[in-house]
Design a protein around this motif. Structure first.
Motif, PDB file in Angstrom:
ATOM      1  N   VAL A 104       0.873  -1.175   0.000  1.00 45.37           N
ATOM      2  CA  VAL A 104       0.000   0.000   0.000  1.00 45.37           C
ATOM      3  C   VAL A 104       0.911   1.225   0.000  1.00 45.37           C
ATOM      4  N   ILE A 105       0.704   2.114  -0.973  1.00 50.39           N
ATOM      5  CA  ILE A 105       1.537   3.331  -1.045  1.00 50.39           C
ATOM      6  C   ILE A 105       0.654   4.566  -0.887  1.00 50.39           C
ATOM      7  N   ILE A 106       0.993   5.411   0.086  1.00 51.81           N
ATOM      8  CA  ILE A 106       0.343   6.724   0.210  1.00 51.81           C
ATOM      9  C   ILE A 106       1.321   7.722  -0.403  1.00 51.81           C
ATOM     10  N   ASP A 107       0.923   8.261  -1.553  1.00 53.67           N
ATOM     11  CA  ASP A 107       1.805   9.108  -2.355  1.00 53.67           C
ATOM     12  C   ASP A 107       1.400  10.565  -2.154  1.00 53.67           C
ATOM     13  N   THR A 108       2.265  11.348  -1.522  1.00 51.05           N
ATOM     14  CA  THR A 108       1.889  12.742  -1.227  1.00 51.05           C
ATOM     15  C   THR A 108       2.490  13.734  -2.219  1.00 51.05           C
ATOM     16  N   GLU A 109       3.497  13.303  -2.969  1.00 50.81           N
ATOM     17  CA  GLU A 109       4.181  14.258  -3.861  1.00 50.81           C
ATOM     18  C   GLU A 109       4.115  13.841  -5.333  1.00 50.81           C
ATOM     19  N   ASN A 110       3.187  12.916  -5.625  1.00 50.99           N
ATOM     20  CA  ASN A 110       3.018  12.426  -6.993  1.00 50.99           C
ATOM     21  C   ASN A 110       4.327  11.858  -7.556  1.00 50.99           C
ATOM     22  N   THR A 111       4.978  11.003  -6.763  1.00 52.70           N
ATOM     23  CA  THR A 111       6.280  10.460  -7.182  1.00 52.70           C
ATOM     24  C   THR A 111       6.195   9.004  -7.632  1.00 52.70           C
ATOM     25  N   PHE A 112       5.013   8.359  -7.439  1.00 46.40           N
ATOM     26  CA  PHE A 112       4.926   6.956  -7.843  1.00 46.40           C
ATOM     27  C   PHE A 112       4.889   6.853  -9.365  1.00 46.40           C
ATOM     28  N   ARG A 113       5.762   5.995  -9.907  1.00 47.77           N
ATOM     29  CA  ARG A 113       5.831   5.815 -11.364  1.00 47.77           C
ATOM     30  C   ARG A 113       5.744   4.335 -11.720  1.00 47.77           C
ATOM     31  N   PRO A 114       4.608   3.907 -12.326  1.00 47.53           N
ATOM     32  CA  PRO A 114       4.493   2.496 -12.718  1.00 47.53           C
ATOM     33  C   PRO A 114       5.582   2.081 -13.707  1.00 47.53           C
ATOM     34  N   GLU A 115       6.047   3.042 -14.519  1.00 48.76           N
ATOM     35  CA  GLU A 115       7.108   2.740 -15.495  1.00 48.76           C
ATOM     36  C   GLU A 115       8.387   2.291 -14.785  1.00 48.76           C
ATOM     37  N   ARG A 116       8.622   2.911 -13.620  1.00 47.30           N
ATOM     38  CA  ARG A 116       9.831   2.574 -12.851  1.00 47.30           C
ATOM     39  C   ARG A 116       9.708   1.154 -12.279  1.00 47.30           C
TER      40      ARG A 116
END
Length: 325
Positions: free
Chosen positions: A138-150
């Protein structure tokens, strides 16, 4: 041991049980580790009744009494270790990232905090014999840094590393991401994360990793000036204790990333220190300081741990993921 239903607890009728479930208290364990004020607000009952319900839940779930050191030792055997994918880093952490603990990663932008978080989100899904925990994230992303491409690149990197074909789509299916738009939303998302973990606890991929990236960004932006400091710290404290509860109840690792601030008056040593003051410092079980080195290398320093000596490890952040330098 059969699971105790909320309705079976003393002082809990069907209406109260429903209110508790709606407020996110879906298990007896969740009630046992909450405070009377929290429960009273959630179920619209008096604090004295809430205290009685918590006591009944503690007795039922066998939480909250004294236990001997050997019993604690026995429970500690359940603590899992999650590999980082880097030999030196794992060794410094005593075999990997602990479950039932909060591990804080702090450092300047570009120091690799989010990269480590992405890599752990991939590694946790591996079977135990490969250093994973066979679980979802579970990821809580606060700075819009999650990248599925990565994630895709890192999964392809794993296929190369282990010489077997991994499907990036399958890995992405077990990563649950929520974007937090402000600090209140961020705190509420921990309750949603617990609900999700509860839903998945008997599945093939129970939640074994909670990530908050970054813990302090919204708090830092919203609480400006010394006058708001006490309020900010109180909320941050509540947030961290909620995360610790997630880790304990679901035997999961909790990773939080943190920003740093510069101390221009520091003549000696490193002028950067993490945001969040003593609250974050005392609540995080492990504190890791990441800093840039030459090229793709990063230095990870273990600053604080209850049972490990301070140490440093060098890792490389490459396209296929974290590697030994």
């Amino acid at each position: 041991m059969s699971e105790v239903l909320l309705e079976e607890l003393d002082h809990v009728g069907p209406a109260t049980a429903q209110k508790l479930k709606d407020a996110g208290f879906t298990t007896v364990e969740a009630i046992a580790v909450s405070s009377p004020a929290e429960l009273a607000t959630a179920a619209e009952i008096g604090e004295s009744t809430a205290a009685k319900i918590i006591l009944a839940a503690r007795q039922s779930a066998d939480i909250g009494g004294f236990e001997t050191g050997d019993m604690v030792m026995e429970r500690r055997k359940l603590v899992g270790k999650l590999t980082t994918g880097c030999t030196e880093f794992d060794e410094m952490m005593g075999g990997g990232i602990d479950t039932q603990a909060i591990t804080e990663l702090y450092g300047e932008f570009g120091s690799g905090k989010t990269q480590v978080a992405h890599q752990l989100a991939v590694n946790v899904q591996l079977p135990k014999e490969q250093g994973g925990l066979s679980g979802s994230v579970v990821i809580i992303d606060t700075e819009n840094t999650f990248r599925p491409e990565r994630i895709k690149q890192m999964v392809e990197g794993l296929s190369e590393k282990y010489g077997q074909e991994y499907d990036p789509e399958e890995f992405l299916k077990h990563i649950h991401v929520a974007r937090a738009y402000n600090s209140n939303h961020q705190i509420l998302l921990v309750d949603s994360a617990m609900e999700l973990a509860n839903e998945l606890k008997d599945s093939d991929m129970p939640v074994r990793l909670f990530i908050v990236d970054s813990l302090t960004a919204h708090f830092r932006a919203e609480y400006i000036g010394r006058g708001t400091l006490a309020d900010r710290q109180q909320k941050l404290n509540k947030h961290l204790h909620g995360l610790q509860k997630c880790g304990d109840l679901y035997n999961a690792s909790v990773i939080v990333t943190n920003q740093v601030m510069s101390k221009p008056d520091a003549f000696f040593g490193d002028p950067t220190k993490p945001i969040g003051g003593h609250i974050v410092g005392h609540t995080a079980t492990f504190r890791l300081y990441l800093r840039k080195s030459k090229g793709d290398k990063r230095i990870v320093k273990l600053v604080d741990s209850p049972n490990l000596p301070d140490g440093e490890a060098i890792i490389s952040v490459t396209t296929p993921g974290l590697r030994d330098p």
